[in-house]
Design a protein around this motif. Sequence first.
Motif, PDB file in Angstrom:
ATOM      1  N   ARG A 201       0.897  -1.082  -0.052  1.00 40.76           N
ATOM      2  CA  ARG A 201      -0.097   0.022   0.104  1.00 40.76           C
ATOM      3  C   ARG A 201       0.832   1.053  -0.111  1.00 40.76           C
ATOM      4  NH1 ARG A 201      -4.773   1.141  -0.952  1.00 40.76           N
ATOM      5  NH2 ARG A 201      -5.456   1.968   0.889  1.00 40.76           N
ATOM      6  N   ARG A 202       1.893   1.251   0.741  1.00 43.89           N
ATOM      7  CA  ARG A 202       2.963   2.354   0.786  1.00 43.89           C
ATOM      8  C   ARG A 202       3.519   2.520  -0.725  1.00 43.89           C
ATOM      9  NH1 ARG A 202       8.120   3.531   1.160  1.00 43.89           N
ATOM     10  NH2 ARG A 202       8.612   1.200   1.200  1.00 43.89           N
ATOM     11  N   ARG A 203       3.860   1.554  -1.293  1.00 49.61           N
ATOM     12  CA  ARG A 203       4.753   1.687  -2.527  1.00 49.61           C
ATOM     13  C   ARG A 203       3.588   2.348  -3.636  1.00 49.61           C
ATOM     14  NH1 ARG A 203       6.915  -3.120  -0.831  1.00 49.61           N
ATOM     15  NH2 ARG A 203       5.841  -4.283  -2.053  1.00 49.61           N
ATOM     16  N   SER A 204       2.414   1.778  -3.507  1.00 50.02           N
ATOM     17  CA  SER A 204       1.355   2.026  -4.492  1.00 50.02           C
ATOM     18  C   SER A 204       0.999   3.439  -4.413  1.00 50.02           C
ATOM     19  CB  SER A 204       0.057   1.334  -4.230  1.00 50.02           C
ATOM     20  OG  SER A 204       0.213  -0.080  -4.347  1.00 50.02           O
ATOM     21  N   ALA A 205       1.150   4.075  -3.078  1.00 53.89           N
ATOM     22  CA  ALA A 205       0.836   5.602  -2.654  1.00 53.89           C
ATOM     23  C   ALA A 205       1.960   6.173  -3.448  1.00 53.89           C
ATOM     24  CB  ALA A 205       0.497   5.767  -1.271  1.00 53.89           C
TER      25      ALA A 205
END
Length: 466
Positions: A201-205
């Motif tokens: 989720r962090r990398r996607s954001a």
Amino acid sequence: MSFLIVLAALALLMFAAYRGYSVILFAPVAALGAVLFTDPAQVAPVFSGIFMEKMVGFVKLYFPVFMLGAVFGKVIELSGYSEAIVATAIRYIGRSRANAVIVAVCALLTYGGVSLFVVVFAVYPFAAELYRQSDIPKRLLPGAIALGAFSFTMDALPGTPQIQNIIPTTFFQTTSWAAPVLGVTGALFIIAVGLSYLEWRRRSALAKGEGYGSNLRNEPERVESGDLPHPLLAILPLLVVGIANFALTRAIPQWYGDSYTVPPEILPGIATPVTTTVKTVTAIWAVEAALLLGILFVVLSAFKRVAQRFAEGSKAAVGGALLAAMNTASEYGFGGVIAALPGFIVVSNALKSIPDPLVNAAVSVSSLAGITGSASGGMSIALAAMSDLFIQGAQAAQIPLDVLHRVVAMASGGMDTLPHNGAVITLLAVTGLTHRESYRDIFAVTLIKTAAVFVVIAVYYAFGVV
């Protein structure tokens, strides 16, 4: 019709909790409403003879655990120890691993006996600052806190003093250290999958160019950490509670034997001897004594900090503990009434159709935890109604009750974190976020916790480890 009455009672309680109404009020309303539609003449006798008996019995057993846990968490907060632990974890684990830092800090505090509600308040200012400096969207923060505080340290890791790990001991005559290998296996699964999800989720954001955010609500003030206690001193109370709980769990049966009787010769004011079956209360006594030792250690080692605000702080802690215990006790009374209704026989028979005893227990407990929005409440309802069934099934399949304990405890923390869960509502309120913004990640943690229960069951059947 009787089955629909049970469903309606459960739906009313779930709706009331979702809408933010008091469970203490609506648990008896829902339970007695079901009795009213079954046989109106039985309402008053059932209220006094079943609901109140179950409710008071729960308070008698568990309120000291709630109270001591809340006071311990409060003195940890007043002493500055929780802030010191968080600041040290950030310094040594590194800001580039923000999610791992938050999960590690939450896990350390909850496994040490600090209430998960206290953990939310203690960790949020540091977690928000860490997310801000790492430019991670704040909306992802509740998922990280939920993974660290609401999952594996609550019910999977052996020896955790959280109430979800203590309740099964009185039904199965086990200890809080039941099935350590399976508990650690489940915890590792939750940590690995949960952290992988949060990092995804962090990398996607990051790929979308989304940063921490602006115009956010309830942003904490910058925390000054120059006057915090030494981290080694701060962690000692948590070690005291953990070690004392472990040692006392083994020592108490040696001191008191299988049962202990207080004769009138010792206490002339009692008319008849008072006999206690020690094995049913060993785990509770051990946790209570361990928390007392932890409180004493914090007060003595940080007397000046704690003494200044102890009066008000302890009042708040006891008030919170009373509310939490009464919420769960009301749900326990609700479960006792529902279990007595004709419609519940239909539910019980349906659950009996699940042939595997461990899957039966997991599905039953997790379902009721989801309906009530409470891990301890759902487990209390299930065990009050079906613990004998679970035990008979496990014994028939030659499954140790320690395994049943761990499966039930972990199942209680499965689907409990649905939108109406009190801890979820508190977490979102403290972080200044809404269900629309952040519940997706909390629900992902919920699914991971639920899957972990069945992973543990599969590991037991595959390898026979306990």
